[in-house]
Every structure is written in C-alpha cells, then in structure tokens.
Write a protein that holds these residues in place. Structure first.
Motif, mmCIF file in Angstrom:
data_model
loop_
_atom_site.group_PDB
_atom_site.id
_atom_site.type_symbol
_atom_site.label_atom_id
_atom_site.label_comp_id
_atom_site.label_asym_id
_atom_site.label_seq_id
_atom_site.Cartn_x
_atom_site.Cartn_y
_atom_site.Cartn_z
ATOM 1 N N LEU A 177 43.784 42.713 46.102
ATOM 2 C CA LEU A 177 44.013 41.325 45.752
ATOM 3 C C LEU A 177 43.735 40.457 46.971
ATOM 4 O O LEU A 177 44.037 40.852 48.101
ATOM 5 C CB LEU A 177 45.459 41.128 45.287
ATOM 6 C CG LEU A 177 45.925 42.011 44.119
ATOM 7 C CD1 LEU A 177 47.353 41.652 43.719
ATOM 8 C CD2 LEU A 177 44.986 41.921 42.947
ATOM 9 N N VAL A 178 43.174 39.267 46.746
ATOM 10 C CA VAL A 178 42.767 38.384 47.842
ATOM 11 C C VAL A 178 43.491 37.048 47.800
ATOM 12 O O VAL A 178 44.030 36.596 48.800
ATOM 13 C CB VAL A 178 41.248 38.152 47.818
ATOM 14 C CG1 VAL A 178 40.817 37.166 48.899
ATOM 15 C CG2 VAL A 178 40.494 39.449 47.951
ATOM 16 N N SER A 179 43.464 36.379 46.639
ATOM 17 C CA SER A 179 44.027 35.032 46.581
ATOM 18 C C SER A 179 44.472 34.665 45.177
ATOM 19 O O SER A 179 44.115 35.317 44.202
ATOM 20 C CB SER A 179 42.993 34.005 47.073
ATOM 21 O OG SER A 179 41.874 33.980 46.228
ATOM 22 N N THR A 206 41.967 36.336 42.498
ATOM 23 C CA THR A 206 40.709 36.877 43.012
ATOM 24 C C THR A 206 40.947 38.278 43.561
ATOM 25 O O THR A 206 41.884 38.511 44.322
ATOM 26 C CB THR A 206 40.118 35.966 44.101
ATOM 27 O OG1 THR A 206 39.897 34.675 43.527
ATOM 28 C CG2 THR A 206 38.811 36.519 44.643
ATOM 29 N N ILE A 207 40.074 39.175 43.143
ATOM 30 C CA ILE A 207 40.128 40.585 43.560
ATOM 31 C C ILE A 207 38.831 40.921 44.279
ATOM 32 O O ILE A 207 37.744 40.538 43.831
ATOM 33 C CB ILE A 207 40.321 41.503 42.337
ATOM 34 C CG1 ILE A 207 41.649 41.159 41.658
ATOM 35 C CG2 ILE A 207 40.257 42.968 42.738
ATOM 36 C CD1 ILE A 207 41.894 41.894 40.381
ATOM 37 N N ASP A 224 33.585 39.846 45.137
ATOM 38 C CA ASP A 224 34.819 39.213 44.688
ATOM 39 C C ASP A 224 34.690 38.881 43.209
ATOM 40 O O ASP A 224 33.624 38.443 42.745
ATOM 41 C CB ASP A 224 35.104 37.943 45.483
ATOM 42 C CG ASP A 224 35.574 38.237 46.897
ATOM 43 O OD1 ASP A 224 35.808 39.416 47.221
ATOM 44 O OD2 ASP A 224 35.723 37.290 47.684
ATOM 45 N N GLU A 225 35.787 39.090 42.498
ATOM 46 C CA GLU A 225 35.823 38.832 41.063
ATOM 47 C C GLU A 225 37.101 38.063 40.757
ATOM 48 O O GLU A 225 38.170 38.406 41.256
ATOM 49 C CB GLU A 225 35.803 40.170 40.324
ATOM 50 C CG GLU A 225 35.630 40.084 38.854
ATOM 51 C CD GLU A 225 35.406 41.449 38.221
ATOM 52 O OE1 GLU A 225 35.083 41.457 37.031
ATOM 53 O OE2 GLU A 225 35.561 42.484 38.887
ATOM 54 N N ALA A 226 36.976 37.023 39.959
ATOM 55 C CA ALA A 226 38.136 36.192 39.619
ATOM 56 C C ALA A 226 38.587 36.480 38.187
ATOM 57 O O ALA A 226 37.762 36.624 37.283
ATOM 58 C CB ALA A 226 37.793 34.719 39.765
ATOM 59 N N TYR A 227 39.895 36.563 38.013
ATOM 60 C CA TYR A 227 40.493 36.809 36.704
ATOM 61 C C TYR A 227 41.477 35.682 36.394
ATOM 62 O O TYR A 227 42.244 35.273 37.260
ATOM 63 C CB TYR A 227 41.271 38.127 36.709
ATOM 64 C CG TYR A 227 40.415 39.344 36.837
ATOM 65 C CD1 TYR A 227 39.910 39.983 35.717
ATOM 66 C CD2 TYR A 227 40.102 39.867 38.083
ATOM 67 C CE1 TYR A 227 39.111 41.111 35.834
ATOM 68 C CE2 TYR A 227 39.311 40.987 38.217
ATOM 69 C CZ TYR A 227 38.818 41.610 37.079
ATOM 70 O OH TYR A 227 38.044 42.722 37.204
ATOM 71 N N LEU A 228 41.475 35.226 35.156
ATOM 72 C CA LEU A 228 42.476 34.275 34.726
ATOM 73 C C LEU A 228 43.727 35.041 34.332
ATOM 74 O O LEU A 228 43.645 36.060 33.641
ATOM 75 C CB LEU A 228 41.986 33.456 33.528
ATOM 76 C CG LEU A 228 40.951 32.383 33.815
ATOM 77 C CD1 LEU A 228 40.546 31.679 32.528
ATOM 78 C CD2 LEU A 228 41.470 31.377 34.818
ATOM 79 N N LEU A 229 44.878 34.558 34.782
ATOM 80 C CA LEU A 229 46.143 35.186 34.426
ATOM 81 C C LEU A 229 46.588 34.693 33.058
ATOM 82 O O LEU A 229 46.242 33.599 32.622
ATOM 83 C CB LEU A 229 47.218 34.852 35.461
ATOM 84 C CG LEU A 229 46.952 35.319 36.888
ATOM 85 C CD1 LEU A 229 48.134 34.962 37.777
ATOM 86 C CD2 LEU A 229 46.688 36.812 36.936
#
Length: 173
Positions: free
Chosen positions: A167-169, A147-148, A104-109
């Motif tokens: 996409l997860v959350s 989160t992807i 899982d990898e998190a990105y800031l929008l």
C-alpha cells in the motif's frame, strides 16, 4: 519453550508509532476478528484510529484480535501478521524490493463519505451494508482511492509477474 512475544503485543500503539516515525509511514489499515480499522499517525506522533473518532460506530485496536495490519506511506509499508508462532513483520520499501520495475494501481474503496470528524470520514455503502472510517477529510458522497504499488520481476523466459505489492497512499477520488 515459550516463544518471545512480539513488541506489538506489549503496547500496540507505542510500537506502531515508533515504526511510523522510524520508517516515515503515515496510515494504518488493520484487519481484525471484529472488522477493519483505519488509522493515521499525526504530526504530534500520536496514532489516531477510527474508533478514537467514531467510538460508537468503529471497533478498537486490540492486539488480541489483529489478524494482519499494514502501516504504510509513500516510503514503504510495514506488514504485521499473526500465525501459529505469534506475530511476524516485514518492511517493504522501493529499495528492499529488489526490482526497479514498479506499477502503481489505484482502487476505489467501498462507500461514500457520510460525515467527517477530526480528520476521519465515515464511509457507507448502503446496498452491501459495508461501512468504515478512513483517515481523510472528504466531502459528503465523495469516494476514496487506495494506491497500491506492484513490484514486477521477470523469470528466465522474460515472463513478467508481480513479485510483491504494498500500500502506498490514500486520497480523495
């Protein structure tokens, strides 16, 4: 011979709600000819989009302008896209990905929260001029994380590669 229309074209909201309820999906992210649309299927089984909340600022969901959309949640992602043959879709879940290796990898929008109404927050990024309304209630100047999940597969030489992503959350950062 004319191609059969995808059920999404007949009634986009109804089809999306049905898919969300069937596959336990919550959030919508659509890329259209007009821009980006966020949405959420609420507990009453209604699809609420950014245009429903910020009608004067956001764009409406219309099948004719959709290029691709993702209906997603912790259990999976339904990807719908348009090509020369019309709309196509696929459902991706942890069990259908055919791999046990995930990351899982998190990105800031882009943007920071400016105003919140009915469970959506209007986000702006002034320097770039980007704006969108995410289906979360967050504080002013707070950011949002997407989160992807990447599904990792290995080739015959043991080299790892990302085979699929979904996409997860969506949550406050």
């Amino acid at each position: 011979m004319m191609a059969t229309k995808h059920p999404f074209e007949e009634n986009p909201r109804q089809w999306l709600v049905q898919q969300a309820q069937t596959h336990n999906l919550t959030y919508l992210l659509a890329h259209t000819d007009d821009g980006v649309i966020w949405g959420k299927v609420n507990d009453q089984g209604q699809l609420i989009t950014s245009a429903d909340v910020f009608a004067d600022l956001a764009i409406p969901l219309r099948a004719v302008t959709v290029q691709q959309l993702r209906l997603f949640g912790k259990d999976g992602e339904l990807l719908l896209w348009k090509n020369d043959d019309g709309f196509q879709d696929r459902l991706l879940t942890d069990s259908t990905a055919q791999t046990n290796e995930v990351e899982d990898e998190a990105y800031l929008l882009w943007g920071q929260g400016k105003k919140t109404e009915n469970g959506f927050t209007w986000m702006e990024e002034g320097a770039q001029g980007f704006y969108h309304a995410v289906p979360l209630s967050i504080g002013q100047n707070q950011e949002v994380r997407l989160t992807i999940r990447h599904y990792i597969q290995f080739d015959s030489n043991g080299q790892a590669h990302i085979a699929l992503s979904r996409l997860v959350s969506l949550d406050a950062a």
